[in-house]
Design a protein around this motif. Structure first.
Motif: not given
Length: 373
Positions: A290-291, A294-295, A297, A299, A331, A335, A357, A360
């Motif tokens: 997940l990190g 997120d890093d 982007d 999404w 992902e 999503t 979060r 996910r």
């Protein structure tokens, strides 16, 4: 005045390739002659005109004389006394220095037809050395025509090496270098472009971080792989710089003045290459995945994320590909979390963000468990 079809159109016609653009040279005319015939002048540095009906480019025959370093270090002379041969002599390669008369007769003063038959990229004259951009153009033509067996002639390669030794290449402006690199990334064999630059020592000036043996081989392998799976400039560029540390990739992409999308994807690719190579696949957990999502982007930029995965698959060894596939599946699973349903449950503000979060994380954890089962 006499009008001749010149350059690439003649070359491609003789090679049996599709002629996409046609350029013309006009001998024995002045700008006023062209304007009086309805042509529209568009050239600022030398007289180039658009045909009133076809909109094809017609340039008055001209010569060039070196007056300084770099691409712009030339003075141009254009007048009715400039001959067709004078104009063709200033061109880079013999295969680009042929013309056809309006009646269809081939004009070939520098034996370009013989070089086509021999599959040879050879410079027209010593004036080749006056423009360092011709090194990149020759490398690009090698990349385009490599499937047909073309190679750079030995004497031309020797001249290119001498130009590099004379420090001509360092005077090229970044915008022109990027323009040639971008075009080369979409030629038939982009790796050949890099190989020619390496062979003449220009790569060590233009992209020195890639010039060492192992790094160069890794970059070439990644680039050739992405060419089989992606037509996107940013993906191919990211693969090219993928063997470099993130800081080096960031600095080189900026120095080349690559577009922002190319810079961003190249940086992310180098960053994740290092991250995934350090990651023990057996210990990967939902927080780590997940990190990364997120890093990067993922999404808000799902299309860029897919291009990132393509570059990573080409840049990283096969034993890492299972981790890349897990990242892709994560992902897709995460999503599907919908903020709307969580809002209906009463979550809002920071609590809503944390609820998203956690959902996910749960979905990714379930995915990992399923794959380990």
């Amino acid at each position: 005045m006499d009008i001749y079809l010149v350059g690439g159109a003649v070359r491609d016609e003789l090679l049996g390739l599709e002629v996409k653009d046609r350029d013309w040279v006009v001998v024995g005319a002045t700008p006023d002659d062209m304007l009086n015939r309805g042509f529209k002048q568009v050239g600022a540095d030398f007289p180039v005109f658009l045909h009133p009906a076809t909109r094809e480019e017609y340039a008055l025959a001209r010569t060039e004389r070196k007056a300084g370093r770099g691409y712009h270090g030339f003075t141009v002379y254009s007048a009715p006394d400039v001959t067709l041969e004078d104009d063709l002599r200033r061109r880079d390669l013999t295969i680009n220095a042929m013309a056809r008369t309006e009646a269809g007769t081939l004009v070939d003063p520098f034996n370009g037809r013989a070089d086509l038959d021999a599959r040879r990229l050879r410079h027209v004259s010593a004036a080749f050395a006056e423009d360092p951009l011709r090194i990149l153009r020759t490398a690009r033509f090698a990349a385009r025509l490599a499937p047909m067996g073309f190679r750079v002639a030995d004497d031309t390669m020797a001249l290119m090496k001498q130009m590099v030794a004379d420090d001509e290449v360092s005077h090229l402006v970044a915008e022109r270098v990027w323009q040639e690199i971008q075009r080369a990334l979409h030629e038939n064999e982009p790796g050949t472009f890099l190989q020619v630059l390496q062979d003449c020592n220009a790569l060590a000036v233009l992209i020195p971080e890639l010039a060492s043996g192992d790094t160069f081989k890794a970059a070439l392998t990644a680039l050739r792989c992405t060419c089989d799976s992606s037509d996107d400039t940013d993906t191919r560029f990211a693969a090219l710089l993928s063997p470099l540390p993130e800081d080096d990739t960031r600095a080189r992409a900026r120095a080349l003045k690559a577009p922002n999308d190319c810079q961003d994807l190249a940086r992310l690719t180098s960053q994740l290459c290092h991250t995934l190579l350090q990651q023990d696949t057996a210990d990967v957990d939902e927080s780590t995945l997940l990190g990364i999502l997120d890093d990067t982007d993922a999404w808000r930029r799902p299309e860029r994320f897919q291009r990132l995965l393509t570059a990573l698959c080409c840049a990283l060894p096969a034993e890492i590909h299972n981790l890349i596939r897990l990242l892709q599946a994560s992902e897709q699973a995460a999503t599907g979390v919908e903020a709307r349903s969580l809002l209906a449950q009463g979550f809002k503000g920071k609590a809503l963000g944390e609820a998203i979060r956690q959902e996910r994380l749960q979905r990714i954890a379930t995915l990992i468990h399923q794959q380990q089962a």
